[in-house]
Structures are given as structure tokens and as C-alpha cells.
Design a protein around this motif. Structure first.
Motif, mmCIF file in Angstrom:
data_model
loop_
_atom_site.group_PDB
_atom_site.id
_atom_site.type_symbol
_atom_site.label_atom_id
_atom_site.label_comp_id
_atom_site.label_asym_id
_atom_site.label_seq_id
_atom_site.Cartn_x
_atom_site.Cartn_y
_atom_site.Cartn_z
ATOM 1 N N THR A 1 7.801 3.690 5.419
ATOM 2 C CA THR A 1 6.910 3.987 4.295
ATOM 3 C C THR A 1 6.048 5.218 4.549
ATOM 4 N N GLN B 1 9.379 0.445 0.712
ATOM 5 C CA GLN B 1 8.229 -0.452 0.772
ATOM 6 C C GLN B 1 8.619 -1.886 0.418
ATOM 7 N N VAL C 1 2.854 -6.349 -2.324
ATOM 8 C CA VAL C 1 2.747 -4.894 -2.173
ATOM 9 C C VAL C 1 1.461 -4.387 -2.813
ATOM 10 N N GLN D 1 -1.450 -5.196 -0.726
ATOM 11 C CA GLN D 1 -1.473 -4.343 0.459
ATOM 12 C C GLN D 1 -2.036 -2.958 0.142
ATOM 13 N N LEU D 2 -1.776 -2.478 -1.079
ATOM 14 C CA LEU D 2 -2.235 -1.146 -1.488
ATOM 15 C C LEU D 2 -3.683 -1.143 -1.984
ATOM 16 N N GLN D 3 -4.241 -2.315 -2.192
ATOM 17 C CA GLN D 3 -5.564 -2.457 -2.799
ATOM 18 C C GLN D 3 -6.638 -1.646 -2.082
ATOM 19 N N ALA E 1 -6.495 0.822 -0.075
ATOM 20 C CA ALA E 1 -6.284 2.268 -0.004
ATOM 21 C C ALA E 1 -6.539 2.963 -1.337
ATOM 22 N N HIS E 2 -6.238 2.282 -2.448
ATOM 23 C CA HIS E 2 -6.247 2.981 -3.734
ATOM 24 C C HIS E 2 -7.266 2.475 -4.753
ATOM 25 N N ASP F 1 1.114 10.534 -5.661
ATOM 26 C CA ASP F 1 1.431 9.510 -4.668
ATOM 27 C C ASP F 1 2.152 8.344 -5.346
ATOM 28 N N ALA G 1 2.890 5.486 -4.225
ATOM 29 C CA ALA G 1 2.231 4.213 -3.916
ATOM 30 C C ALA G 1 1.081 3.965 -4.882
ATOM 31 N N LEU G 2 0.294 4.994 -5.156
ATOM 32 C CA LEU G 2 -0.812 4.876 -6.094
ATOM 33 C C LEU G 2 -0.299 4.561 -7.497
ATOM 34 N N PHE H 1 0.764 1.008 -7.752
ATOM 35 C CA PHE H 1 -0.445 0.185 -7.760
ATOM 36 C C PHE H 1 -1.061 0.156 -9.165
#
Length: 491
Positions: free
Chosen positions: A12, A198, A230, A233-235, A237-238, A324, A326-327, A330
Motif C-alpha cells: 500500500t 489495500q 479499510v 483504518q484510514l480514519q 489519517a484523513h 490520494d 486512499a482519501l 475514504f
């Protein structure tokens, strides 16, 4: 069988050593990157693997030529990019997130690319590899039209089902597992390589597969549970950046256009959108978008570093992007009701396009313009006709004004005097907002003692003597009108 860690297989961050899938045009990109001095442009949506592709090519080249990798997201890198444009050193330079650079710097790099392409000694030229979002190649050509034939312009598409299937099966084989329901993963990721990595990593971790296992097994999963894991998990960071964006530059419980915009983008399904097109296709957020796209949105992004690192907006093209992947994933799966509560927004039944609409006669335009400008600088959604002329081209002002003054504004601030009584347009507006006097949504600014039918003179408002020859009238207007209006909006 060599034992590998799950994070080494489904990667990732960084370049996958075992699960990198070459795009169909990989060899063509490779040759152009290898060609000394030839400028290369790599464009495509977020998550298509542009950066990973370039990094893999640099590995596959296996030469000893140093490559400097720079990104427009980092201030120190931008300074270095400016130096390269100015000094034109020999060497190979990757410039990622090119679309985030200023227009002037983009033009300088385009000129440098032209010089490098025309160099008599390409090995002493500045080799530029430019990476950016969609249409960055055509945009660069427009800056320097005569370099189109001299540069390699490549577009990377999201992976198709064969590519995503290959990625999953290759990784599963390295860990000695089987991951069924490949079509389910493909539908969830829509060909996004990062997201596929991911999800597969999360599926393995949920099944307790941390590294290559000795006895092969099939891993069953439920995509809803994987998605939730997922997103959780991203919470950390974003979520802070998302919340700061939604709250705007100056938070008020009723100021929700940024929240509405981001929610619409998440539901739209594309991380790169034209706000004009989005506004035209989504009537529910059209007013919010039109209210912030010219001034307030770029000001928000420029004023908050956390927001600027996460979101990009080009005021000239009206292009909004989330680089991003990932963002973006999210945002697509946020609990928007919870976000609304966390932001502190007031839950109301009304859905106003503007918090304030200004009604005035032309003789008082200078005062109206000042109030509108100050309110906009304070991040207040305000309707002032000159600010929105482009949005309403081809439409009848009568319908636009009727909708705005009758129902699409939370408050109407009217500059009342003899001119407002006698002029046609102010009278038309007044006919439509006067019925709202009963609900307390009309705020008068009395410029003289003129009486108006339907607007009682005892309605509490502002008494203001507008004298354009008084050099202090603006500061007095700010103190007596603008700041009190902002206080009213925070109630």
C-alpha cells in the motif's frame, strides 16, 4: 517456497515487488523515459498507478544515471523545481503532481521541455518526466504548441478486470492462499490498483494471514466488512483534513457549502471533477458550488495547509481533484450524518443556496459591493448580482431573482431608500421578499426615511448614512453593518 510478509506482497506504500501489473503501454513509456533529453508526460486519474509505473521503469532501466524525484506537494521540492526551471541543469528529473504547480512555473517547465527536446546534445539536456492528472499533456501543449511531436505523452487507464485479476492471483500465490470472488473486488475497486492492494491486504489480515503459509487455504470474505475495516483504518489519517475542509475558513453552524460539495464529489464517483459540470448536473448543490467556486474555495485551500495537502483546485479551469486514492475511497464511504454532527453544523429543514441576498438600487451599488466583498472574505455565502453573472448566462433574471429573494436565501438584506422604492428591479425583488417579513428573515438597512408598503418601519435593522465622499464610510459600514450581520448568522 520463499516466505514473504503480507505487506511485501500486497503493497500500500511504495512500488510492489511482486504484484506490480504493467499497463498495456508500459513498453512505450519505458522507451520514452529511456530516450535521453526527450520530455515525457504521464497522465491519468488518481489510483491508476502513474507514480508506481514511473518508479518501476526507473528500477527496470538499471542504469547508473541519477534520477531526482520531486513532487509539487512538498514546499522544499517546489523550490527545487523552480531552481531547475531557472538553471536548467543536465540530468533526469521526475516532477510529480505537476498540476499543483503555479501557472507561471508550468509555463517555465514547458519552455524548458522544448529546449531539451531541441538540444543538439540530449545527454547534456534537462530530461523532464512530468506526472499529473487528466489532460495535463494537452494543457502543456497549449502552453508551448510546437513541442507536441517532440515529447512522449502517455495516459494510464484504470486496470481492467484481467489486470486486477492478475494482481490478486499473483499476490495470493506468493502467500499460498486463494482469494475467491475476484469479480467482487474488481467491482469495489473499479480498476484502482492501490485500492486493490489495500483490500487484498485487509482480507488477508482478517483471515490471520500475516505471511506465506505452509498449507494452502481459501480466504472467504464479506466486502461490506472489508470496506468498513479499510475506512476505519484510514480514519485517523484523513478525517482531520476532511473535517477542516467541510467547516470552511470561518466556521458557522449554518455554513455548509463545502460539506455539500465534498459529499457530492464522493457520491459522484470520480476523484477529478469539473465544478461547472457538477453544478449543472446536481441541482441540489448547484447554489453551494456556484457560491464558493470563484473566490471562497481557492481562499480556503490557500489558507489551510492541511486542506491544501489533501485537495487541489484550479480556479481557472474549475477542476477539483483528490489526488490520494486512499482519501477518495475514504470520502466515498464516509458516515456523512456523523461528519455533520462532528463539524457542529445545525440540522435544519431549509436548504438555502445563500445565507444573505443583497437587494439594492444602482445608486447604492458601491455600498452593496463593499458589503458583499467583506461578507465573502468572511466566508459568508452571499448573493450579489455581479458575482454570479456567469452562472446565470442564458437565464432570465426575473426567475433567478424571484427564486433567490423568495426562497433560496436565508436572509435578505435590503438597502432601503427612495431609489429602492422607485426603481423597477428593486421593486420586483421587494415584491418577492416582502412576504418573508413575517418570519423575521428580512434585515433592512435604512438609508433614508422612505416608507415601504409591506415593510413596517419598526423592523429592527441598521440606520446608515451612506456618503461616498466620506473616506471613512467603509470602516464605518464594517463596524455598523458587516460584523453585526456575521454575528446574526452565528446565532
Amino acid at each position: 517456497m520463499i516466505s514473504l510478509l503480507v505487506e511485501e506482497v500486497f503493497v500500500t506504500e511504495g512500488v510492489p515487488a511482486f504484484t506490480f501489473v504493467r499497463p498495456p503501454n508500459y513498453n512505450r513509456i519505458f522507451v520514452d523515459v529511456r530516450s535521453a533529453g526527450k520530455p515525457v508526460i504521464l497522465e491519468g486519474q488518481s489510483g491508476t498507478g502513474k507514480t508506481t509505473c514511473i518508479r518501476q521503469i526507473l528500477v527496470d532501466l538499471g542504469d547508473r544515471a541519477a534520477t531526482e524525484y520531486l513532487t509539487a506537494r512538498e514546499a522544499v521540492d517546489v523550490s527545487r523545481i523552480e531552481a531547475i526551471a531557472r538553471e536548467r541543469p543536465a540530468g533526469r528529473f521526475v516532477i510529480d503532481d505537476f498540476h499543483r504547480l503555479s501557472a507561471g512555473l508550468q509555463t517555465s517547465l514547458a519552455d524548458l521541455a522544448k529546449l531539451s527536446a531541441e538540444s543538439s546534445d540530449p545527454f547534456k539536456a534537462t530530461k523532464l518526466i512530468i506526472v499529473g492528472i487528466n489532460q495535463i499533456g494537452s494543457a502543456l501543449i497549449q502552453l508551448v504548441p510546437d513541442i507536441a511531436k517532440r515529447m512522449g505523452i502517455h495516459r494510464i487507464q484504470p486496470g481492467g478486470e484481467p489486470e486486477i485479476t492478475q494482481l490478486i492471483r499473483t499476490g495470493a500465490s506468493k502467500l499460498n492462499v486463494e482469494i475467491p470472488q475476484l469479480d467482487v473486488i474488481f467491482r469495489e475497486t473499479r480498476g484502482d490498483y492501490w485500492l486493490t492492494q489495500q483490500l487484498c491486504q485487509s482480507i488477508c489480515l482478517s483471515a490471520g494471514v500475516l505471511e506465506t503459509i505452509k498449507e494452502k487455504k481459501s480466504i472467504e470474505f464479506e466486502i461490506d466488512k472489508v470496506r468498513k475495516e479499510v475506512v476505519e483504518q484510514l480514519q485517523s489519517a484523513h478525517y482531520p483534513a476532511v473535517k477542516e475542509f467541510c467547516r470552511g475558513r470561518r466556521f458557522r453552524p449554518s455554513n455548509q457549502p463545502y460539506y455539500k460539495l465534498l459529499r457530492a464529489i464522493g457520491q459522484n464517483g470520480s476523484s477529478n471533477v469539473d465544478l461547472n459540470e457538477l453544478a449543472n448536473s446536481e441541482p441540489e448543490v448547484r447554489g453551494s458550488i456556484n457560491n464558493i467556486k470563484e473566490h471562497r474555495l481557492p481562499t480556503l485551500i490557500e489558507s489551510k495547509p492541511l486542506v491544501a495537502r489533501s485537495f487541489y483546485y484550479n480556479k481557472e479551469t474549475k477542476s477539483f481533484s483528490i489526488d490520494d486514492p486512499a482519501l477518495f475511497y475514504f470520502i466515498q464511504h464516509l458516515d456523512w450524518d456523523q461528519l455533520r454532527k462532528d463539524c457542529g453544523f445545525r440540522i435544519v429543514a431549509e436548504n438555502f443556496d445563500y445565507e444573505i441576498a443583497l437587494s439594492f438600487a444602482g445608486e447604492n451599488r458601491e455600498l452593496a459591493n463593499h458589503i458583499a466583498t467583506q461578507l465573502e472574505d468572511l466566508d459568508v455565502p452571499v448573493f450579489y448580482d455581479e458575482m454570479f453573472e456567469a452562472n446565470f448566462l442564458g437565464k432570465a433574471w426575473t426567475k433567478v431573482f424571484r427564486d433567490i429573494f423568495a426562497e433560496k436565501s436565508r436572509f435578505v438584506v435590503c438597502l432601503l431608500d427612495v431609489h429602492h422604492l422607485e426603481k423597477i428591479w428593486p421593486t420586483f425583488e421587494r415584491e418577492h421578499f416582502a412576504p418573508r417579513v413575517a418570519d423575521g428573515s428580512i434585515i433592512p438597512i435604512y438609508l433614508d426615511d422612505t416608507k415601504f408598503v409591506g415593510i413596517p418601519s419598526d423592523i429592527i435593522g441598521f440606520k446608515f448614512k451612506f456618503d461616498p465622499t466620506d473616506e471613512n464610510w467603509r470602516s464605518v459600514a464594517d463596524e455598523q453593518i458587516t460584523m453585526k450581520l456575521v454575528d446574526k448568522l452565528t446565532e
